[in-house]
Design a protein around this motif. Structure first.
Motif, PDB file in Angstrom:
ATOM      1  N   TYR A  34       0.841  -1.196   0.000  1.00 44.85           N
ATOM      2  CA  TYR A  34       0.000   0.000   0.000  1.00 44.85           C
ATOM      3  C   TYR A  34       0.882   1.254   0.000  1.00 44.85           C
ATOM      4  O   TYR A  34       1.823   1.357   0.797  1.00 44.85           O
ATOM      5  CB  TYR A  34      -0.903  -0.008   1.227  1.00 44.85           C
ATOM      6  N   ASP A 134      -7.800   0.217   7.111  1.00 47.01           N
ATOM      7  CA  ASP A 134      -8.961   0.114   6.221  1.00 47.01           C
ATOM      8  C   ASP A 134      -8.703  -0.825   5.041  1.00 47.01           C
ATOM      9  O   ASP A 134      -9.653  -1.353   4.449  1.00 47.01           O
ATOM     10  CB  ASP A 134      -9.348   1.497   5.689  1.00 47.01           C
ATOM     11  N   VAL A 135      -7.418  -1.019   4.705  1.00 47.89           N
ATOM     12  CA  VAL A 135      -7.086  -1.892   3.583  1.00 47.89           C
ATOM     13  C   VAL A 135      -7.532  -3.322   3.862  1.00 47.89           C
ATOM     14  O   VAL A 135      -7.955  -4.046   2.947  1.00 47.89           O
ATOM     15  CB  VAL A 135      -5.564  -1.846   3.299  1.00 47.89           C
ATOM     16  N   GLU A 137     -10.161  -4.486   5.360  1.00 45.76           N
ATOM     17  CA  GLU A 137     -11.567  -4.722   5.033  1.00 45.76           C
ATOM     18  C   GLU A 137     -11.754  -4.880   3.528  1.00 45.76           C
ATOM     19  O   GLU A 137     -12.527  -5.733   3.075  1.00 45.76           O
ATOM     20  CB  GLU A 137     -12.412  -3.561   5.547  1.00 45.76           C
ATOM     21  N   ARG A 138     -11.033  -4.075   2.745  1.00 46.13           N
ATOM     22  CA  ARG A 138     -11.158  -4.169   1.286  1.00 46.13           C
ATOM     23  C   ARG A 138     -10.586  -5.494   0.778  1.00 46.13           C
ATOM     24  O   ARG A 138     -11.130  -6.109  -0.148  1.00 46.13           O
ATOM     25  CB  ARG A 138     -10.446  -2.980   0.646  1.00 46.13           C
ATOM     26  N   GLN A 141     -13.131  -8.237   1.500  1.00 52.68           N
ATOM     27  CA  GLN A 141     -14.253  -8.220   0.557  1.00 52.68           C
ATOM     28  C   GLN A 141     -13.877  -8.905  -0.755  1.00 52.68           C
ATOM     29  O   GLN A 141     -14.659  -9.695  -1.303  1.00 52.68           O
ATOM     30  CB  GLN A 141     -14.689  -6.775   0.301  1.00 52.68           C
ATOM     31  N   PHE A 215      -3.887  -5.013  -5.405  1.00 45.44           N
ATOM     32  CA  PHE A 215      -3.762  -4.648  -3.997  1.00 45.44           C
ATOM     33  C   PHE A 215      -2.510  -5.236  -3.363  1.00 45.44           C
ATOM     34  O   PHE A 215      -1.814  -4.556  -2.601  1.00 45.44           O
ATOM     35  CB  PHE A 215      -4.993  -5.116  -3.220  1.00 45.44           C
TER      36      PHE A 215
END
Length: 417
Positions: A34, A134-135, A137-138, A141, A215
């Motif tokens: 990231y 927050d990454v 959670e993405r 998903q 990602f």
């Protein structure tokens, strides 16, 4: 040739390394890849530079001053001495000096400033941790989205196998005069629809894989297998979110700001050395350029901070109350989210136990459909309905199982457990 062999070997090892991948591996790779992760290094660099700059307050401070002036009047003796002629000072005066000062006691200002810089850097670091969190959670998903697609693909292929067996059975009935071509065409339509569904699912999986690959910063082939996470125990889970560490770091910063107020009330002690050359020099009654020097000590004690000390302390306490309010609101909201997730988890577990019963009943109905069609007590369309019902029941259970895992990981993500 040797280089080619080595390259092929490395390529094969790289591909084999990602023949399967886990959710935890994806999370770690995404965190490392990231762009915001670079801020950790920048925060540490900024901390080091700031502390270094503060420490330089103990180094001797050197300044160079130069002055040239013209004045309307100069100092003169108020009396005349017979026989003695005293030349007046020139109205144009010049002075060049070098000043060196050394701090001896600063009231704890430098050490306090160092602690303040460390506390500010800790706050910045925790802010980066919050942003990067927050990454996860993405990633979750995308990962569970691919698992759902994998299960859908598996179930649609099972459906295709069932339809293929039914097609063979109906073909035999057509040859025996029990069924007609329309019945066979109805089965073929379902086969084409199943194949069409599989094509769409495979395309969607490739898209999700590409997003996941972006990602984590690593290529993922279409054949990569995503390992389904094990169902974990969520009882006794406590909140360990990075936001709580941020609130603690902000409070520590306020503690240091409060302590630094004391340094403003303490005196400052230092030494100085001044050397210069000017006209006039230290002897103001002597006309001419001369070198001179001064050495001494300085004591400075400023009581002006007493006027604002009470307001400064109240301001810090107000900021502390704001942080406490944010922390309580955060814990309240995450607590509500956790309760919602626990309810979803319990509901899905009950549904899965019911899914097993539904599948068993649907398979029992399906197992008798072929005989009923052969006996003419059931139409081919009714048999296809039974086949689809079995497939749907299996898919529903698979969905519920993956959704259960997803809800568990949502709960873990809410609490950073």
């Amino acid at each position: 040739m040797k280089r080619l062999i080595v390259f092929i070997a490395l390529a094969l090892s790289f591909v084999s390394a990602f023949s399967q991948i886990t959710l935890d591996e994806c999370r770690e790779l995404a965190r490392a890849n990231y762009p915001l992760i670079k801020r950790f290094r920048l925060v540490e660099q900024s901390r080091s530079l700031s502390v270094s700059n503060v420490s330089k307050a103990w180094l001797p401070q050197v300044s160079l001053n130069a002055r040239a002036s013209y004045q309307s009047e100069v100092t003169r003796l108020p009396v005349d001495i017979p026989g003695v002629e005293i030349s007046p000072l020139p109205k144009d005066q010049y002075d060049v000096s070098v000043n060196v000062s050394q701090q001896i006691y600063d009231g704890g200002s430098v050490s306090s400033s160092k602690r303040l810089e460390d506390a500010r850097s800790d706050v910045e670091r925790e802010q980066v941790n919050v942003a990067i969190y927050d990454v996860y959670e993405r990633i979750d998903q995308l990962y569970f989205g691919i698992l759902l697609l994998d299960e859908q693909i598996r179930q649609v292929r099972l459906l295709q196998d069932d339809l293929s067996l039914s097609y063979q059975a109906i073909s035999g009935m057509v040859r025996g005069g029990v069924a007609n071509q329309t019945d066979l065409d109805a089965v073929k339509v379902e086969q084409v629809k199943a194949a069409q569904t599989e094509t769409g699912l495979v395309t969607s999986r490739a898209t999700y894989l590409k997003m996941l690959s972006t990602f984590i910063g690593k290529p993922l082939s279409g054949s990569v297998s995503l390992v389904r996470p094990a169902e974990s125990d969520v009882s006794g889970m406590v909140n360990n979110r990075p936001e709580l560490a941020l609130y603690s770091a902000q409070n520590r910063l306020l503690d240091q700001q409060l302590k630094s107020l004391d340094t403003y009330l303490r005196p400052r002690l230092g030494l100085f050395l001044q050397g210069g050359y000017g006209n006039p020099a230290l002897n103001m009654l002597k006309n001419g350029f001369e070198a001179y020097y001064k050495v001494g000590a300085t004591l400075t004690w400023n009581f002006g901070s007493l006027y604002t000390r009470a307001n400064d302390k109240r301001k810090i306490e107000t900021e502390r109350l704001n942080i406490q309010a944010e922390r309580e609101a955060f814990l309240f909201n995450t607590g509500l989210q956790s309760e919602l997730q626990r309810g979803n988890i319990e509901s899905l577990r009950r549904q899965i136990s019911q899914d097993d019963e539904i599948i068993a009943l649907r398979e029992n109905i399906r197992s008798k459909a072929d005989v009923k069609v052969a006996n003419g007590t059931e139409t081919v369309n009714e048999m296809l309905r039974d086949i689809n019902a079995v497939s749907e029941a299996r898919l529903t259970k698979a969905f519920h199982e993956i959704q259960l895992l997803q809800e568990i990981y949502k709960l873990k993500n809410i609490n950073n457990f």
